[in-house]
Each structure stands twice: as C-alpha cells, then as structure tokens.
Design a protein around this motif. Sequence first.
Motif, PDB file in Angstrom:
ATOM      1  N   VAL A 122       7.224   3.522  10.514  1.00 40.81           N
ATOM      2  CA  VAL A 122       7.215   2.559   9.407  1.00 40.81           C
ATOM      3  C   VAL A 122       6.722   3.290   8.166  1.00 40.81           C
ATOM      4  CG1 VAL A 122       6.368   0.344   8.576  1.00 40.81           C
ATOM      5  CG2 VAL A 122       6.708   0.694  11.038  1.00 40.81           C
ATOM      6  N   LEU A 123       7.597   3.451   7.197  1.00 39.94           N
ATOM      7  CA  LEU A 123       7.279   4.238   6.007  1.00 39.94           C
ATOM      8  C   LEU A 123       7.124   3.335   4.795  1.00 39.94           C
ATOM      9  CD1 LEU A 123       9.891   7.116   6.494  1.00 39.94           C
ATOM     10  CD2 LEU A 123       7.687   6.780   7.620  1.00 39.94           C
ATOM     11  N   ALA A 270       1.858  -3.849   3.808  1.00 42.83           N
ATOM     12  CA  ALA A 270       2.782  -2.751   4.089  1.00 42.83           C
ATOM     13  C   ALA A 270       2.022  -1.492   4.486  1.00 42.83           C
ATOM     14  CB  ALA A 270       3.667  -2.492   2.874  1.00 42.83           C
ATOM     15  N   LEU A 271       0.890  -1.250   3.838  1.00 43.34           N
ATOM     16  CA  LEU A 271       0.079  -0.074   4.165  1.00 43.34           C
ATOM     17  C   LEU A 271      -0.473  -0.163   5.577  1.00 43.34           C
ATOM     18  CD1 LEU A 271      -1.913   0.435   0.841  1.00 43.34           C
ATOM     19  CD2 LEU A 271      -0.238   2.018   1.828  1.00 43.34           C
ATOM     20  N   PHE A 272      -0.948  -1.347   5.959  1.00 40.50           N
ATOM     21  CA  PHE A 272      -1.489  -1.494   7.309  1.00 40.50           C
ATOM     22  C   PHE A 272      -0.397  -1.314   8.362  1.00 40.50           C
ATOM     23  CE2 PHE A 272      -2.612  -4.044  11.055  1.00 40.50           C
ATOM     24  CZ  PHE A 272      -3.775  -3.384  11.421  1.00 40.50           C
ATOM     25  N   MET A 312      -6.257   1.850  10.435  1.00 42.01           N
ATOM     26  CA  MET A 312      -5.008   2.450   9.969  1.00 42.01           C
ATOM     27  C   MET A 312      -4.757   3.741  10.741  1.00 42.01           C
ATOM     28  SD  MET A 312      -5.053   1.770   5.857  1.00 42.01           S
ATOM     29  CE  MET A 312      -3.364   2.353   5.749  1.00 42.01           C
ATOM     30  N   ASP A 313      -3.497   3.940  11.095  1.00 41.23           N
ATOM     31  CA  ASP A 313      -3.126   5.109  11.891  1.00 41.23           C
ATOM     32  C   ASP A 313      -1.898   5.753  11.261  1.00 41.23           C
ATOM     33  OD1 ASP A 313      -2.859   7.020  13.850  1.00 41.23           O
ATOM     34  OD2 ASP A 313      -1.908   5.681  15.296  1.00 41.23           O
ATOM     35  N   LEU A 314      -2.124   6.643  10.299  1.00 45.10           N
ATOM     36  CA  LEU A 314      -1.018   7.289   9.576  1.00 45.10           C
ATOM     37  C   LEU A 314      -0.677   8.626  10.215  1.00 45.10           C
ATOM     38  CD1 LEU A 314      -1.927   6.687   5.802  1.00 45.10           C
ATOM     39  CD2 LEU A 314      -0.324   5.410   7.233  1.00 45.10           C
ATOM     40  N   ASP A 315       0.607   8.817  10.468  1.00 44.90           N
ATOM     41  CA  ASP A 315       1.069  10.117  10.950  1.00 44.90           C
ATOM     42  C   ASP A 315       1.167  11.120   9.800  1.00 44.90           C
ATOM     43  OD1 ASP A 315       1.385   9.432  13.676  1.00 44.90           O
ATOM     44  OD2 ASP A 315       3.231   8.363  13.182  1.00 44.90           O
TER      45      ASP A 315
END
Length: 406
Positions: A122-123, A270-272, A312-315
């Motif tokens: 999800v970008l 959207a960020l979450f 939050m878990d951003l790749d």
Amino acid sequence: MSGIAIDSDSSNLSPAQLVREQADMLSAQLSAIREINYPPSSQKTMRVFNPQEAAKLLGISGSTLRGIEEDKFREFRRDERNNRTYSLENLWEVRKILSESGTASKWRKLLPTRSNGEKLQVLCVANFKGGSAKTTSATHLSQYLALQGLRVLVIDLDPQASLSSMFGLQPDLDLEQNATLYAAIRYDDERVPIRSVIRKTYFHNLDLIPANLELMEYEHQTPSAISSGAASGDEIFFRSIHNAVQDVADDYDVVIFDAPPQLGYLTLGALFAATGVLVTVHPAMLDVSSMNQFLNMLADLMQVIEENGGEMDLDFFRYLLTRHNPNDNPQIRCAALLRSLFPDNVLRNAVVESTAIANAGLENKSIYEIERGAVGRQTLERGLESVNAVNNEMFDLIKAAWGRDD
C-alpha cells in the motif's frame, strides 16, 4: 469591516454567489470540452501497441511474441499494414500464456503477482506543495505497475479529484452520491462495502476509487465521531482506511493512494494503511523549504498515530525528485543537498522536466497513453526513459518488500 471586491458584471451577487456562478460556468465549459473529446457514446480508451513496443514492454524478443498463435487471444486487431497490434488485455494474455508454458520457470517474471506470504503493498504518494507532480507521479506509477502484470487499485483521496480526471472522469458530473472512499469509511448507516465504489478503468488490471468534494465530509465528521466515541477501538479514525482496504486485499497486489494536499484525517488514515510512502518534491529551494514544513507536520501526525496505539510498519520511505532540469544549476544544487542529507531515501532516478509529460497532461493523459507522433520521437523517448526508470526503481522496492531477489 470592508469586504474584498471581486471584479464582475454581476454586481448584485454576493462573493459566495459570484464564485458559485463562475464554478457553474467553468463546469459547463469543461463538460462541453469533454463531450468534444469524449462523446457521451464513447469512453476513454487506451491505445494499442505495435509488435516492437509490445515486445519491449514485456521484455521478450520479437520472435517469441510472433510465435504465439493468434487463436490464443480473445480479441485481436491489425493495423492498416496488416501488422498485429496488442491491447493491454493482449499483453496480459501473453504473460499468462508464457508463464503457464512448459518453460514456465523461464518466464515466471512475466507474471509477478504476489503469492502466499507476500503482503499487500500500500503506497501513499504525498506532499502539500502544489506543482510537485504528486498526482502525475501516482498515475504513472499505477499504470506502470499494471503494465508489468500487477493487479493495481488506485484511490484518489484528493477532493480536487485531479487523478480521477486523468482517468477520464469529471467528478461533478460522473459521480453520484456515496461513490468515493468516503462511502466505505463514513460513520453512519450509509456506509457501504469498499467493493461497491471500485470502478474498472480502461487500463487493464488497474481499478480506481474516484474522488470529489464528498471526501471533505470525512474531515468534517471525524472530530464529532471522536467526541461521541464512534471513532474508537477497532473503528478508531486512523484505522478506517486500513480496514476498508483489507476487505479487498486478496484482489490486488498494490494499492496506491493519491493523498490530498493537506495533512488531515484522510492523509493520516492513508499513512497508517501504507507500507511505503513516496514524497514528491520539485528540486527548487522554495519547494524544499515547503517540504521541510510538510515533514514536521507529517512527523506530528505519525506521533498522533503512535500515541493512540497505532503501530506503523513502513517497508520504505522515499523522496522523488520531479520536473527536474538536469541543466539548471540551482536545481542541481537542491538535488545534491537532498541526496547528501538523505542518501538512502532519495530515489536514484528523477523525473525530468518533459514536454511529452506536459503535453500529455493537457489532454488528461499519461505519457503511457499518448500516441506515437503526438510529440517528437526523441522527446517521447526521453520522457518515457525517465518515468520508467523511476517506476522500475519503485517496483524493485516492492519486490524487495516481498523478499524477492529478482
């Protein structure tokens, strides 16, 4: 208190009435222009590709492409010279035919859809500075990934609906009520499943949730929902978009948000939901200064999420340089500044300033949609090379997040 005067022949109108009148006039004119370009009986369509273009898009040889029998295609067309032309559906069929052939291992990269254990990517494409090419970047990325064989959902979260317009919609005319993402995340009995607001587009394997001013209702209603407790627990306001998207996670490989140009509840949601964030920035000092404020506010929003139990878990988190003129010294210095500060976060490639991209935008098209001959060949090739390099780098980040080494 003196008011602000607006020049007009409609001297008896209030400022609000005047602006409404001019909005109606502009809407009518846009509708007339659209009916000329896209009559009511027609819909926006995607161009077809000649054999050389098709082979290049697929990354296979012309002889391999020619070797696929015509009866394997559902629908097939030829040009005026009796040469095959390939639609997006045909390209998808080629991918399936080769990936399912006896030499499937050789062609497995042609069908890169995610497998079990690979999470939905999800970008979120974001910035609140006008002119950063946020919407153009989101459009190009979504179309490129679909061209590569991925199943893509693009969600327009900007009430101005520029991305929806790029896909051939005029939001004030083409959308009924409850037709945006708002319908799937609202707090009352009129909430509907997200699947009911997803639309197929003319771009194969690329679906759209459009936008219009209705999205502003979510910004207005969320504070009341928080106060009343309606936006709490599993329904806490920043989880709503994530929860909605997860309902259709099995249908897609990638979801892309075109975030609104302000840091409100929609952007926070959207960020979450995001596994990756792409911040677009034009390499000029005024834009970089604006981005500094954007990052400060973005950090505050992320802190709000964390303080309310959100993890939050951003790749990945990346910056994309857009509308870059590599011969402009001030831009070169700004780009160098960003790369020196964030060497691991600025994408290696930049989208160069291109008349091909600009001309396509005048017709609400992407660079992938414009016909050969609409602009000079070299101009088009330079623009495509730049956009493809950026999007391929993003595709590599997605594959890395899936744990692939190809």
